[in-house]
Enzyme design. Structure first.
Site, PDB file in Angstrom:
ATOM      1  N   ASP A 144      26.231   3.960 -11.373  1.00 53.74           N
ATOM      2  CA  ASP A 144      25.389   3.475  -9.643  1.00 53.74           C
ATOM      3  C   ASP A 144      24.585   4.521  -8.810  1.00 53.74           C
ATOM      4  OD1 ASP A 144      24.170   2.838  -7.457  1.00 53.74           O
ATOM      5  OD2 ASP A 144      26.056   1.109  -7.118  1.00 53.74           O
ATOM      6  N   ARG A 159       9.890  -5.204  -5.589  1.00 53.52           N
ATOM      7  CA  ARG A 159      11.395  -4.803  -6.431  1.00 53.52           C
ATOM      8  C   ARG A 159      10.892  -4.044  -7.851  1.00 53.52           C
ATOM      9  NH1 ARG A 159      16.115  -7.748  -6.394  1.00 53.52           N
ATOM     10  NH2 ARG A 159      16.330  -8.848  -8.277  1.00 53.52           N
ATOM     11  N   SER A 216      27.478  -4.729  -3.327  1.00 54.59           N
ATOM     12  CA  SER A 216      26.065  -3.999  -2.063  1.00 54.59           C
ATOM     13  C   SER A 216      25.975  -4.846  -0.908  1.00 54.59           C
ATOM     14  CB  SER A 216      24.516  -4.537  -2.957  1.00 54.59           C
ATOM     15  OG  SER A 216      23.820  -3.933  -3.030  1.00 54.59           O
ATOM     16  N   HIS A 238      23.946   0.810 -10.716  1.00 54.90           N
ATOM     17  CA  HIS A 238      24.584  -0.008  -9.375  1.00 54.90           C
ATOM     18  C   HIS A 238      25.092  -1.754  -9.688  1.00 54.90           C
ATOM     19  CE1 HIS A 238      25.241  -1.317  -5.380  1.00 54.90           C
ATOM     20  NE2 HIS A 238      23.456  -2.094  -5.214  1.00 54.90           N
ATOM     21  N   ASP A 239      23.765  -2.699 -10.515  1.00 53.52           N
ATOM     22  CA  ASP A 239      23.840  -3.939 -11.136  1.00 53.52           C
ATOM     23  C   ASP A 239      25.058  -3.967 -11.556  1.00 53.52           C
ATOM     24  OD1 ASP A 239      21.717  -5.132  -9.865  1.00 53.52           O
ATOM     25  OD2 ASP A 239      20.070  -5.458 -11.714  1.00 53.52           O
TER      26      ASP A 239
END
Lengths: 390, 390
Positions: A338, A240, A171, A368-369
């Site tokens: 992702d 967030r 990232s 993505h994580d």
């Protein structure tokens, strides 16, 4: 400044916060940021010839604790516990792992602008800027990815590291790793860019703006000078939530939560303001409050702006031209699910690199994580490519 | 209440706002919403046997002006201009279009909770609720998709329409159309569900929550009772930005904007707060201010909550069981690049419908908004399926 030179130390001490004062940082914008301090942790021992140093770059809200370590015997209990606590890339970094801390000297520095020990908006400004030494707050400048890499080069100098055996990140960490290889090609032997791209895309800028506004529109933000009052935690929490949705996949949210109400909560109620929550809302509430409890809103803005600035081509021509100066080995990998850093953006990067670089894939349902969750897959790819033993 | 019975009217008048008072609406939650008014527009003439009525359901922030029309000769200039102005589904609805207003009697009603003439949070509460007749504000109840369909059934009664030849909608309009076919199977001959699904997904709930919070966290929102002060336009603008990104595709944003700065603006500047904008930020700013200029924040919350409530299965068993009562013809279509209402969710719906219903595709680079942009494709599919002439 105390530097632990691994080779010269009596006792190996891993995963313990240290600091380096690197002086004034000249920024791309022309701003001179004085008295910059970088926080970092190390694992392993630097080889006498300095050939085994690995720089691990953290992502947006990451810290320096990549992996569990150990404090010096006799260290205070809190420090021992902190050192031994799990890191965010455990399984990739550690004794016997792909980035083997029995073999490599691993360094992870907190990015300039962050809130894990490096100079950032919550740091007291130097006396030359503010005689009262209040936090930088709204006065903290825009730090680009390139600026952050310049700062880390000064740290490498201080640590006696001429060239990194490997710079790796996922990232925003991947953006930083890539910028290292282009800015200091002679100082990077191998570079691993995971779930990252060559330039922050319109999509990433769009979500970045929404997150910035969520914070800036919080009345407690007060233009960034809120340290003497309540912190803008609701704005940070919303930022967030937005980010977290983009970090996961719709499939994962569907399979984990569907539209199930949280516990006994009543989602169809007379008034929306009083209704119960869906599980996915409760999950995002939890993510929001977790971050708000550990991260500074100004730092969130600062690093988000850093990420939005990411463009390895700025001032360097086309992507091929920008990358033509590099001479290292590469691992370019994307997470198949992702939706924020699309695999095809990794394709673009791999295709533009000198030589024949292929794009590798991390398989994950998590979006993505996945770059964090699938650490063992990252390790396997590293060992198959840039960390292959002879 | 004045109802224009097409067949009985001397002069045909299209696309002109009308109102129907439908009395008290009993909501799923048990709340009784009194004195409900529905705003609607019509196009064309109702056949004497009532067989040619088409209900078009608008999406989240849509209004009743589906297509251009014409006011009665002698009507005030402003009304004439409003009637003749373009509608949001021009090209699909109009003389000679797939939903041919020379052939069908087309109705579009503003959803309960909206701000285009139907009863919503900005409507003065009845005297029995508030002797001062202040706007409903925070007192406005949660209206489910099912509740909104009950309200429209009362409108159909008032218009003398026993059964719709077609109920059609995209996005939340598709949810409303589907709920019509399940709640009143005997009143729907054909149903077109475009870019919509059977139940709002975890992904949709997650984005819905972020949008709700963007508004609720605006200090001007004041719990929803802001009508005597400034409106929460920054929160509403952020909600729209979030939504708008999900309505488009990353590809489209990339090709339209990339990371180009807006005009002469300087994106790398000394301070983030003062830097220039990227084009994509400017674009989203524009989308935000456009919506804030035309929509009420409480209505946004109300219809967003309505959409989040969408679950055609609630109280009806499995999806197959819920749909088993339907007896109409179907068009189920998804936009290939839609990332909010995924084509596979349309597959799930089509597969669960009685009979052999296939899922059709709208081809568009624009993501979810393709259901509006590609109106001619929707028309083509309608004519090939549920509006096929004998």
């Amino acid at each position: 400044m105390t530097v632990l030179r691994g080779a010269g130390a009596d006792v190996r001490e891993d995963g313990v916060p240290r600091h380096a004062e690197i002086g004034t940082l000249e920024l791309e914008s022309g701003f001179r940021l004085p008295e910059v301090r970088l926080a970092y942790e190390t694992w392993g021992v630097l080889a006498p010839d300095g050939s085994n140093a690995v720089l691990v770059e953290h992502a947006l809200t990451g810290d320096t604790h990549v992996a569990a370590g150990r404090a010096r015997p006799g260290a205070p209990e809190a420090q021992r516990r902190a050192a031994e606590s799990g890191g965010w890339w455990d399984g990739l970094v550690g004794p016997g792992a792909a980035i083997d801390t029995d073999r490599y000297f691993v360094v992870c520095a907190n990015i300039v602008g962050g809130c894990y020990g490096s100079t950032g908006p919550s740091t007291p400004a130097p006396a030359e800027v503010d005689p009262e030494r209040r936090p930088w707050g709204s006065r903290f400048p825009l730090v680009t990815v390139r600026d952050s890499v310049h700062a880390e080069a000064a740290l490498a100098d201080a640590l006696g590291i001429d060239a990194w055996r490997l710079v790796i990140g996922g990232s925003m960490g991947g953006a930083r790793a890539l910028e290292w290889a282009v800015t200091y090609p002679e100082r990077v032997r191998a570079c691993a860019v995971v779930a990252a791209c060559a330039q922050s895309s319109a999509e990433q800028l769009a979500w970045g703006q929404a997150q910035n506004l969520a914070i800036r529109q919080d009345p407690d933000f007060r233009g960034g000078d809120y340290y003497d009052g309540p912190f803008p935690v609701t704005g940070l929490g919303l930022a967030r939530r937005i980010a977290h949705i983009t970090y996961r996949s719709a499939d994962e949210l569907h399979h984990r939560f569907g539209r199930t109400p949280q516990a006994e909560e009543q989602v169809i109620d007379t008034h929306p303001g009083g209704r119960g929550r869906y599980q996915v809302e409760s999950y995002l509430d939890h993510q929001a409050s977790k971050l708000a409890g550990r991260f500074d809103a100004n730092s969130y803005l600062a690093v988000n702006e850093t990420l939005m600035s990411h463009d390895v081509c700025r001032g360097r021509g086309t992507l091929e031209e920008a990358l033509s100066v590099t001479s290292c080995e590469w691992l370019v990998a994307a997470v198949d699910s992702d939706r924020l850093y699309l695999p095809r953006e990794s394709d673009v990067l791999a295709a533009a690199l000198p030589g024949d670089v292929r794009r590798h894939t991390l398989t994950s349902p998590s979006g993505h994580d996945g770059f964090l969750i699938e650490a063992p897959q990252v390790g396997k790819l590293l060992v198959e490519t840039v960390l292959a033993r002879p």
